[in-house]
Design a protein around this motif. Sequence first.
Motif, PDB file in Angstrom:
ATOM      1  N   HIS A 123      39.002 -45.872   4.621  1.00 33.82           N
ATOM      2  CA  HIS A 123      40.107 -46.382   5.441  1.00 33.82           C
ATOM      3  C   HIS A 123      39.934 -47.881   5.690  1.00 33.82           C
ATOM      4  CE1 HIS A 123      42.787 -46.971   8.863  1.00 33.82           C
ATOM      5  NE2 HIS A 123      43.456 -45.951   8.373  1.00 33.82           N
ATOM      6  N   ALA A 124      38.694 -48.285   5.963  1.00 38.09           N
ATOM      7  CA  ALA A 124      38.430 -49.711   6.225  1.00 38.09           C
ATOM      8  C   ALA A 124      38.767 -50.536   4.985  1.00 38.09           C
ATOM      9  CB  ALA A 124      36.976 -49.909   6.624  1.00 38.09           C
ATOM     10  N   ALA A 125      38.397 -50.035   3.810  1.00 38.49           N
ATOM     11  CA  ALA A 125      38.683 -50.788   2.579  1.00 38.49           C
ATOM     12  C   ALA A 125      40.184 -50.852   2.353  1.00 38.49           C
ATOM     13  CB  ALA A 125      37.981 -50.146   1.387  1.00 38.49           C
ATOM     14  N   ALA A 126      40.854 -49.726   2.507  1.00 37.19           N
ATOM     15  CA  ALA A 126      42.306 -49.688   2.251  1.00 37.19           C
ATOM     16  C   ALA A 126      43.056 -50.595   3.214  1.00 37.19           C
ATOM     17  CB  ALA A 126      42.818 -48.247   2.371  1.00 37.19           C
ATOM     18  N   SER A 127      42.535 -50.741   4.429  1.00 32.91           N
ATOM     19  CA  SER A 127      43.250 -51.550   5.431  1.00 32.91           C
ATOM     20  C   SER A 127      43.164 -53.048   5.172  1.00 32.91           C
ATOM     21  CB  SER A 127      42.693 -51.360   6.833  1.00 32.91           C
ATOM     22  OG  SER A 127      42.411 -50.081   7.096  1.00 32.91           O
ATOM     23  N   CYS A 128      42.105 -53.491   4.472  1.00 30.97           N
ATOM     24  CA  CYS A 128      41.911 -54.930   4.216  1.00 30.97           C
ATOM     25  C   CYS A 128      42.022 -55.723   5.519  1.00 30.97           C
ATOM     26  CB  CYS A 128      42.923 -55.438   3.193  1.00 30.97           C
ATOM     27  SG  CYS A 128      42.647 -54.819   1.541  1.00 30.97           S
ATOM     28  N   GLY A 129      41.253 -55.335   6.492  1.00 32.64           N
ATOM     29  CA  GLY A 129      41.235 -56.075   7.749  1.00 32.64           C
ATOM     30  C   GLY A 129      42.499 -55.890   8.575  1.00 32.64           C
ATOM     31  N   GLY A 130      43.331 -54.909   8.215  1.00 33.78           N
ATOM     32  CA  GLY A 130      44.529 -54.617   9.012  1.00 33.78           C
ATOM     33  C   GLY A 130      45.823 -55.027   8.334  1.00 33.78           C
ATOM     34  N   ALA A 131      45.738 -55.935   7.341  1.00 30.21           N
ATOM     35  CA  ALA A 131      46.962 -56.440   6.707  1.00 30.21           C
ATOM     36  C   ALA A 131      47.425 -55.558   5.548  1.00 30.21           C
ATOM     37  CB  ALA A 131      46.720 -57.858   6.196  1.00 30.21           C
ATOM     38  N   GLY A 132      46.548 -54.661   5.048  1.00 32.39           N
ATOM     39  CA  GLY A 132      46.879 -53.850   3.870  1.00 32.39           C
ATOM     40  C   GLY A 132      46.659 -54.661   2.606  1.00 32.39           C
ATOM     41  N   PRO A 133      46.464 -53.975   1.477  1.00 33.37           N
ATOM     42  CA  PRO A 133      46.119 -54.679   0.233  1.00 33.37           C
ATOM     43  C   PRO A 133      47.323 -55.196  -0.561  1.00 33.37           C
ATOM     44  CG  PRO A 133      46.014 -52.303  -0.096  1.00 33.37           C
ATOM     45  CD  PRO A 133      46.417 -52.511   1.345  1.00 33.37           C
ATOM     46  N   HIS A 134      47.073 -56.206  -1.401  1.00 36.29           N
ATOM     47  CA  HIS A 134      48.024 -56.548  -2.463  1.00 36.29           C
ATOM     48  C   HIS A 134      47.769 -55.652  -3.682  1.00 36.29           C
ATOM     49  CE1 HIS A 134      48.054 -60.474  -0.241  1.00 36.29           C
ATOM     50  NE2 HIS A 134      49.345 -60.384  -0.516  1.00 36.29           N
ATOM     51  N   LEU A 135      46.492 -55.333  -3.901  1.00 38.62           N
ATOM     52  CA  LEU A 135      46.113 -54.563  -5.089  1.00 38.62           C
ATOM     53  C   LEU A 135      45.033 -53.556  -4.710  1.00 38.62           C
ATOM     54  CD1 LEU A 135      45.822 -57.758  -7.237  1.00 38.62           C
ATOM     55  CD2 LEU A 135      47.355 -55.880  -7.841  1.00 38.62           C
ATOM     56  N   THR A 136      45.039 -52.422  -5.401  1.00 36.54           N
ATOM     57  CA  THR A 136      43.966 -51.448  -5.184  1.00 36.54           C
ATOM     58  C   THR A 136      43.243 -51.210  -6.502  1.00 36.54           C
ATOM     59  OG1 THR A 136      45.447 -49.603  -5.686  1.00 36.54           O
ATOM     60  CG2 THR A 136      45.200 -50.209  -3.354  1.00 36.54           C
ATOM     61  N   MET A 137      41.969 -50.854  -6.380  1.00 34.06           N
ATOM     62  CA  MET A 137      41.194 -50.437  -7.562  1.00 34.06           C
ATOM     63  C   MET A 137      40.542 -49.120  -7.189  1.00 34.06           C
ATOM     64  SD  MET A 137      39.509 -54.098  -8.439  1.00 34.06           S
ATOM     65  CE  MET A 137      39.456 -54.043 -10.199  1.00 34.06           C
ATOM     66  N   ASP A 138      40.934 -48.057  -7.892  1.00 30.53           N
ATOM     67  CA  ASP A 138      40.498 -46.719  -7.517  1.00 30.53           C
ATOM     68  C   ASP A 138      39.617 -46.092  -8.579  1.00 30.53           C
ATOM     69  OD1 ASP A 138      41.217 -45.370  -5.079  1.00 30.53           O
ATOM     70  OD2 ASP A 138      43.329 -45.705  -5.583  1.00 30.53           O
ATOM     71  N   ASP A 139      38.787 -45.165  -8.142  1.00 37.00           N
ATOM     72  CA  ASP A 139      37.977 -44.351  -9.037  1.00 37.00           C
ATOM     73  C   ASP A 139      38.135 -42.920  -8.530  1.00 37.00           C
ATOM     74  OD1 ASP A 139      35.689 -42.888 -10.058  1.00 37.00           O
ATOM     75  OD2 ASP A 139      34.860 -44.805 -10.656  1.00 37.00           O
ATOM     76  N   GLY A 140      39.297 -42.337  -8.820  1.00 30.81           N
ATOM     77  CA  GLY A 140      39.592 -40.996  -8.290  1.00 30.81           C
ATOM     78  C   GLY A 140      40.883 -40.954  -7.492  1.00 30.81           C
ATOM     79  N   GLY A 141      41.542 -42.087  -7.351  1.00 32.77           N
ATOM     80  CA  GLY A 141      42.878 -42.116  -6.739  1.00 32.77           C
ATOM     81  C   GLY A 141      42.894 -42.100  -5.218  1.00 32.77           C
ATOM     82  N   ASP A 142      41.716 -42.207  -4.579  1.00 27.34           N
ATOM     83  CA  ASP A 142      41.674 -42.029  -3.124  1.00 27.34           C
ATOM     84  C   ASP A 142      42.444 -43.092  -2.344  1.00 27.34           C
ATOM     85  OD1 ASP A 142      40.229 -39.709  -3.125  1.00 27.34           O
ATOM     86  OD2 ASP A 142      38.299 -40.720  -3.128  1.00 27.34           O
ATOM     87  N   LEU A 143      42.310 -44.361  -2.757  1.00 27.23           N
ATOM     88  CA  LEU A 143      42.958 -45.414  -1.953  1.00 27.23           C
ATOM     89  C   LEU A 143      44.469 -45.289  -1.999  1.00 27.23           C
ATOM     90  CD1 LEU A 143      40.881 -48.619  -2.758  1.00 27.23           C
ATOM     91  CD2 LEU A 143      40.795 -47.217  -0.701  1.00 27.23           C
TER      92      LEU A 143
END
Length: 436
Positions: A123-143
């Motif tokens: 959750h912390a990674a997906a949040s990117c400090g609260g602003a949300g990501p521009h891009l995700t990199m997944d290994d299993g689709g979790d993000l």
Amino acid sequence: MATSARRSPHRPDHDVADRSLAGAGEDRIDWADAQMPVVAQVRERFARERPLDGLRIAACLHVTAETGNLVRTLRAGGADVWLAAANPLSTQDDVAAALVVADGVAVHARRGADRGTYLRHQHAAASCGGAGPHLTMDDGGDLLALLLDRDLPASPGGPIPTTDLLGGTEETTTGALRLRLLAERGGLTVPVLAVNEADTHRVVENRHGTGQSALDGLLRATNVLLAGRTVVVVGYGSCGRGVAARARGMGAAVIVCEVDPIRALEAKLEGFDVAPALEAAERGDVFVTVTGNRDVLTREHFERMRDGAILANAGHFDVEISLRDLAAAADGPAVEVRPLVERYVVGGRRLHLLAGGRVVNLAAAEGYPASVMDLSFTNQALAVEALVVDRDRFAPGVHRVPPAMDAEMARLKLSSLGIAIDALSPEQERYGRAWS
Ligand code: NAI
């Protein structure tokens, strides 16, 4: 030297086991870097061109030295990176510390984290400090599931903004499948490049990387001699064919079990014995499941296996060997006889389960060698770049990486190995085009 293109460190949010391990982690990342010449070339270009300037990238990958070099490359390209572990068992705590301290990466990963911590990290990674990501990199689709799948229970950490989300990359077969199912339900609103579907990925990573490292995990855990044994490989896909080839190379007789007749025929014509799993259960000494499916080995298989059989899984999830059936078939509780080896006694015969049925090359060895990840992570870095600079080219949905990018990666890798190849003459190209 890997450090040349790095940005100056800042103080990212993070949760790692021990920051004082950073020095050891840097050494480990640099050791891997020496075997990742193609990623290094991309990193140097990124440092010059800064294609990711100001972008927030959320990554959920195995936190290892090789990933460290990918993350350094993204940082060199100008991105801010939040990193969580795709599997807490593969996290290298020293690498996690080095990325925080020396590279200014917001790492949320601890080896062996319990499920609650692991989900909090994602959750912390997906949040990117609260602003949300521009891009995700997944290994299993979790993000992307966390960000976009409305059918999942609401995350305890609350909703994450997705307004800036441009797209993502996916590293595994299982993750790509999961994201395609999300797309069918109308939930995938951004493009995803499935880097595992690149030809380079299939050949180098799945076949050679999984083939070698799955056996490496099996051997480290058990120290058995494979020569003269019978190894049963269940699933003859891009990974299974690597496991089968390497087991044969070490002197084992190999039986392949498949449900796809074309792949089964291929295995037979490549010189392997092919049999249904129930028959192979009676003949095998070592079993490796690598199907991406569930309940591939169940009670009826365990009840036929020979004394001393070894069971390992190289598929993504720990559902291929039915742990429930194994426990139910066993005469008593499992006993740990070596680290990562549990003995179950079924009808008086000893069956040995490796790493609790989790992916054996990560749980019992070190995953892929760095030179394999060199190509996979070049693929990741170029895919992320394509999602930014070529963004109009990709509609929402799961895509293969463009063939030209695939060919370029193979060319770069060959050149890093000092190998030149021929090119078609203009006449040959015209001749080929006329036929096609
Ligand atoms: P694939 O789709 O190319 O091959 C899987 C094969 O298993 C197919 O030929 C399919 O027909 C066969 N299969 C499915 N159910 C079966 C069953 N019940 N019995 C016998 N055969 C069955 O997939 P790929 O790329 O080889 O990946 C397989 C698994 O390995 C996936 O879970 C993937 O995520 C995982 N994987 C693991 C890696 C590792 O490092 N250990 C690396 C890459 C992928």
